[in-house]
Design a protein around this motif. Structure first.
Motif, PDB file in Angstrom:
ATOM      1  N   TYR A  35       0.829  -1.205   0.000  1.00 51.58           N
ATOM      2  CA  TYR A  35       0.000   0.000   0.000  1.00 51.58           C
ATOM      3  C   TYR A  35       0.863   1.254   0.000  1.00 51.58           C
ATOM      4  CZ  TYR A  35      -3.627  -3.327   1.399  1.00 51.58           C
ATOM      5  OH  TYR A  35      -4.481  -4.393   1.456  1.00 51.58           O
ATOM      6  N   GLY A  36       1.866   1.290  -0.838  1.00 50.81           N
ATOM      7  CA  GLY A  36       2.728   2.455  -0.916  1.00 50.81           C
ATOM      8  C   GLY A  36       2.077   3.604  -1.659  1.00 50.81           C
ATOM      9  N   VAL A  37       2.834   4.667  -1.845  1.00 53.72           N
ATOM     10  CA  VAL A  37       2.347   5.849  -2.550  1.00 53.72           C
ATOM     11  C   VAL A  37       1.811   5.454  -3.920  1.00 53.72           C
ATOM     12  CG1 VAL A  37       3.022   8.042  -3.583  1.00 53.72           C
ATOM     13  CG2 VAL A  37       3.926   7.383  -1.349  1.00 53.72           C
ATOM     14  N   GLY A  38       0.603   5.928  -4.244  1.00 50.59           N
ATOM     15  CA  GLY A  38      -0.011   5.638  -5.536  1.00 50.59           C
ATOM     16  C   GLY A  38      -0.826   4.374  -5.584  1.00 50.59           C
ATOM     17  N   ALA A  39      -0.802   3.564  -4.511  1.00 53.45           N
ATOM     18  CA  ALA A  39      -1.588   2.330  -4.473  1.00 53.45           C
ATOM     19  C   ALA A  39      -2.974   2.634  -3.921  1.00 53.45           C
ATOM     20  CB  ALA A  39      -0.898   1.275  -3.612  1.00 53.45           C
ATOM     21  N   MET A  40      -3.945   1.819  -4.299  1.00 53.21           N
ATOM     22  CA  MET A  40      -5.308   1.975  -3.798  1.00 53.21           C
ATOM     23  C   MET A  40      -5.549   1.020  -2.639  1.00 53.21           C
ATOM     24  SD  MET A  40      -7.705   2.682  -7.127  1.00 53.21           S
ATOM     25  CE  MET A  40      -6.801   1.603  -8.218  1.00 53.21           C
ATOM     26  N   ILE A  41      -6.327   1.474  -1.695  1.00 53.45           N
ATOM     27  CA  ILE A  41      -6.646   0.679  -0.520  1.00 53.45           C
ATOM     28  C   ILE A  41      -8.139   0.802  -0.233  1.00 53.45           C
ATOM     29  CG2 ILE A  41      -5.986   2.623   0.980  1.00 53.45           C
ATOM     30  CD1 ILE A  41      -5.192   0.531   3.086  1.00 53.45           C
ATOM     31  N   ALA A  42      -8.778  -0.327   0.009  1.00 53.66           N
ATOM     32  CA  ALA A  42     -10.207  -0.355   0.314  1.00 53.66           C
ATOM     33  C   ALA A  42     -10.405  -0.350   1.820  1.00 53.66           C
ATOM     34  CB  ALA A  42     -10.859  -1.587  -0.304  1.00 53.66           C
ATOM     35  N   VAL A  43     -11.258   0.537   2.301  1.00 47.87           N
ATOM     36  CA  VAL A  43     -11.592   0.617   3.722  1.00 47.87           C
ATOM     37  C   VAL A  43     -13.109   0.573   3.827  1.00 47.87           C
ATOM     38  CG1 VAL A  43     -11.407   1.964   5.838  1.00 47.87           C
ATOM     39  CG2 VAL A  43      -9.549   2.019   4.156  1.00 47.87           C
ATOM     40  N   ASP A  44     -13.627  -0.539   4.342  1.00 54.32           N
ATOM     41  CA  ASP A  44     -15.079  -0.751   4.419  1.00 54.32           C
ATOM     42  C   ASP A  44     -15.669  -0.617   3.016  1.00 54.32           C
ATOM     43  OD1 ASP A  44     -14.904  -1.207   7.156  1.00 54.32           O
ATOM     44  OD2 ASP A  44     -15.123   0.919   7.617  1.00 54.32           O
ATOM     45  N   ASN A  45     -16.590   0.322   2.823  1.00 56.86           N
ATOM     46  CA  ASN A  45     -17.220   0.480   1.517  1.00 56.86           C
ATOM     47  C   ASN A  45     -16.668   1.688   0.761  1.00 56.86           C
ATOM     48  OD1 ASN A  45     -18.504   2.229   3.434  1.00 56.86           O
ATOM     49  ND2 ASN A  45     -20.107   2.633   1.913  1.00 56.86           N
ATOM     50  N   GLU A  46     -15.433   2.084   1.076  1.00 58.62           N
ATOM     51  CA  GLU A  46     -14.812   3.225   0.413  1.00 58.62           C
ATOM     52  C   GLU A  46     -13.471   2.805  -0.176  1.00 58.62           C
ATOM     53  OE1 GLU A  46     -15.451   7.127   2.657  1.00 58.62           O
ATOM     54  OE2 GLU A  46     -15.675   5.627   4.241  1.00 58.62           O
ATOM     55  N   SER A  47     -12.974   3.605  -1.095  1.00 58.66           N
ATOM     56  CA  SER A  47     -11.697   3.338  -1.741  1.00 58.66           C
ATOM     57  C   SER A  47     -10.879   4.613  -1.761  1.00 58.66           C
ATOM     58  CB  SER A  47     -11.904   2.826  -3.165  1.00 58.66           C
ATOM     59  OG  SER A  47     -10.670   2.626  -3.819  1.00 58.66           O
ATOM     60  N   PHE A  48      -9.584   4.478  -1.458  1.00 55.77           N
ATOM     61  CA  PHE A  48      -8.695   5.627  -1.398  1.00 55.77           C
ATOM     62  C   PHE A  48      -7.381   5.289  -2.095  1.00 55.77           C
ATOM     63  CE2 PHE A  48     -11.445   5.634   2.286  1.00 55.77           C
ATOM     64  CZ  PHE A  48     -11.933   6.932   2.323  1.00 55.77           C
ATOM     65  N   ILE A  49      -6.648   6.356  -2.449  1.00 55.64           N
ATOM     66  CA  ILE A  49      -5.316   6.199  -3.013  1.00 55.64           C
ATOM     67  C   ILE A  49      -4.324   6.860  -2.061  1.00 55.64           C
ATOM     68  CG2 ILE A  49      -5.341   8.322  -4.408  1.00 55.64           C
ATOM     69  CD1 ILE A  49      -3.907   6.688  -6.618  1.00 55.64           C
ATOM     70  N   VAL A  50      -3.209   6.192  -1.811  1.00 52.05           N
ATOM     71  CA  VAL A  50      -2.220   6.693  -0.851  1.00 52.05           C
ATOM     72  C   VAL A  50      -1.552   7.939  -1.426  1.00 52.05           C
ATOM     73  CG1 VAL A  50      -0.153   6.143   0.480  1.00 52.05           C
ATOM     74  CG2 VAL A  50      -1.862   4.368   0.041  1.00 52.05           C
TER      75      VAL A  50
END
Length: 620
Positions: A35-50
């Motif tokens: 999950y480094g810089v530029g990777a996407m990570i799912a948290v519950d029902n949301e999605s984010f990019i580092v």
């Protein structure tokens, strides 16, 4: 991990600051490898990019020392990814919402997240009060750019609309007809025919629709899109092709990280005046005694390191050659050994000869073995890529930046403390075997496929960043020696996972291969306690290693997929393997330096017909 803080809100004469929302936590090592810089990570029902490094708060982040690696990557220091600390009011790693397109499972509305009017710190449809679902699909290119999938253009293809002027509302649903993309349907209230997502992953289809890469870099703060002429590809949001980390690593070997060298770096004595050093020595006499040093020793060492730093800054050696030199330094130290002289705090590398005689290994084609009883490896995230797997021929513009700030002179890194076993092959026997014409011809098949792959990738991206790379300069590391060492490392890791009880994902290989090197290091690859209590070192005793090697070769001689596995013309991703599959020699990708490529067990055991002799054919 936290998203960027919301704006401050003032009430009356006081100022109330809304604290950043804490989304969850991951291990520090994952911030470099998963999950480094530029990777996407799912948290519950949301999605984010580092987010990029310029948004990280490293004021309380521990520093990771490894001077050999900082010189290779041209940075001043390494930092562990920061963790949030409520007591000190510090943030952790920031993230940004991506993709921006969400859909509601109840009303099927598909639109940007902000249009749903979700309650603060939630992701719910303002009308249906249902949890939203982030878009499953994104667009990415080989230059590292990423953006939302263009649903509007996809559903309005051929309708004559341009620029999003239909005024309708998009919907996303499934008809349940199949489990494929055919059942995922996009529609618009303007009345155009519904369109399924079938065919969206074909680059030719996107090109025919005039869909080009938008040059998006959402992980960087307030950075406009940049020009890009690469063809974008539709990808699943959770696909491994969306983010490939470029991780550089180095072992802490003497003199760096040991004794007086570690004291100088740990206590920030580089750049200090002689008076400051003498004051330090006077007030830390016990510390200097633990490393058998004096103030004069520190002064001379500081001057020598500063002179070396000046020379390193002026060194313009190409990165591949610099990496090779780094491996050669490690190989020399592994061969020479390093007996224990200090405590673990002041000596992270201990390498000694086993108690047993190496004579039992010589008939097996091994020269000797060394027990690495204490080992420290530093892994730093240098960059990342998207799309095609990284290769030696990748141009610089494929490597996405972690930040655009000139003030950032550090990289995120983690350290691994463990142990390992180092093996060397018998040079005389090796040279006799690797000069066999049939062995060379079989290795050439993999080498030719690998070179074809490298040239194709280079040719496809020659003009993307205005760079040119001569095809004659592209080279492949594949040789009979390399294939032998690489495959041998895999079968030993597999055997240790069965015989010693280690999970294969807890072990890792490190190859030392060129005209003057023929060795491999197998060591613990995790930051937890797996394999750190002497279990791996015990596997390196000559008698036990001989038994393990014979068992591994007997297991490798036959694969449950034979004869297809052994007789295959090309296997693996991009056809750069021969006799190698998941039933015989492949490992978890975290354990392999080359993502399970460049393997052939025939180099170990030979072919069934005997036309190609294996290095260990006398034992079969």
């Amino acid at each position: 991990m936290t998203p960027p803080p919301p704006p401050r809100r003032r009430r009356g004469t006081g100022a109330a600051v809304v604290r950043p929302r804490k989304l969850g936590g991951v291990r520090r090592s994952q911030m470099v490898t998963t999950y480094g810089v530029g990777a996407m990570i799912a948290v519950d029902n949301e999605s984010f990019i580092v987010a990029g490094l310029d948004s990280w708060d490293i004021s309380q982040a521990p520093e990771v020392l490894e001077r050999r690696l900082t010189r290779l990557l041209k940075v001043r220091s390494f930092r562990q990814p920061p963790a949030p600390d409520p007591d000190r009011a510090t943030d952790g790693v920031h993230v940004r919402r991506f993709p921006n397109m969400y859909s509601c499972p109840k009303c099927a509305t598909l639109q940007p997240f902000y249009k749903f009017n979700s309650p603060p710190r939630t992701a719910r449809c303002g009308m249906c009060e249902e949890d939203l679902v982030p878009s499953r699909f994104v667009l990415a290119c080989n230059n590292g750019h990423i953006s939302d999938f263009p649903y509007w253009r996809w559903v309005h293809r051929g309708s004559g609309h341009t620029g999003g002027l239909c005024g309708g509302t998009l919907s996303l649903g499934t008809n349940g007809s199949t489990a494929s993309l055919r059942s995922v349907v996009v529609s618009c209230s303007c009345g155009v025919p519904d369109v399924s997502m079938e065919g969206a992953f074909r680059s030719r289809v996107l090109k025919d629709l005039g869909i080009r890469c938008e040059g998006g870099r959402p992980w960087l703060k307030e950075v406009p899109p940049e020009g890009c002429d690469q063809a974008p590809r539709a990808m699943q949001r959770g696909s491994s092709a969306v983010w490939h980390p470029l991780v550089a690593s180095a072992l802490s070997i003497p003199p760096w990280g040991e004794g007086l060298h570690k004291l100088v770096e740990k206590h920030k004595l580089l750049g200090a005046s002689e008076d400051t050093i003498r004051w330090f020595a006077k007030n830390h006499a016990a510390l200097l005694k633990s490393v058998n040093a004096t103030a004069e020793d520190i002064i001379h060492l500081v001057q020598a390191i500063e002179d070396d730093d000046v020379a390193a800054d002026q060194d313009d050696t190409p990165t591949p050659k610099a990496r090779s030199a780094l491996r050669q330094e490690e190989y020399i130290r592994l061969v020479r050994g390093n007996p224990e002289r200090y405590t673990a705090e002041w000596q992270p590398f201990v390498c000694e000869k086993p108690l047993g005689s190496p004579a039992v290994l010589q008939p097996l084609g091994l020269r000797d073995t060394m027990l690495v009883k204490r080992l420290r490896e530093v892994r730093a995230l240098a960059s990342f890529m998207r799309g095609d797997l990284p290769s030696e021929a990748d141009p610089a513009h494929r490597m996405a930046p972690l930040t655009l700030s000139d003030d950032i002179d550090w990289l995120p890194a983690v350290e691994v403390i463990g142990e390992g076993v180092f093996l060397r092959l018998d040079e005389n026997r090796l040279r006799s075997w690797e000069t066999d014409e049939t062995v060379i011809a079989r290795a050439r098949r993999i080498r030719d496929n690998h070179l074809t792959l490298l040239r194709r990738r280079t040719g496809a991206s020659k003009t993307a960043g205005g760079e040119q790379q001569d095809a004659e300069e592209i080279d492949s590391p594949v040789s009979p020696r390399y294939l032998l060492l690489h495959t041998l490392a895999h079968i030993l890791i597999n055997e240790w996972s069965l015989d010693g009880g280690y999970p294969t994902s807890a072990l890792r290989e490190r190859l030392y291969c060129d005209d003057n090197m023929a060795g491999l290091l197998l060591y613990t690859a995790t930051s937890d306690s797996a394999g750190s209590l002497g279990g791996i070192v015990a596997q390196g005793e000559p008698d036990r290693l001989a038994h393990t090697l014979k068992a591994a070769l007997a297991r490798t001689a036959w694969c449950s997929n034979d004869p297809l596995c052994m007789e295959s013309e090309a296997t693996g991703v991009d056809n750069v393997n021969l006799a190698a599959c998941h039933a015989c020699v492949l490992l978890p990708e975290t354990s392999c330096e080359t993502n399970n490529s460049l393997l052939d067990r025939a180099m170990l055991v030979g072919t069934p017909t005997g036309t190609v002799p294996g290095y260990f054919h006398d034992l079969m």
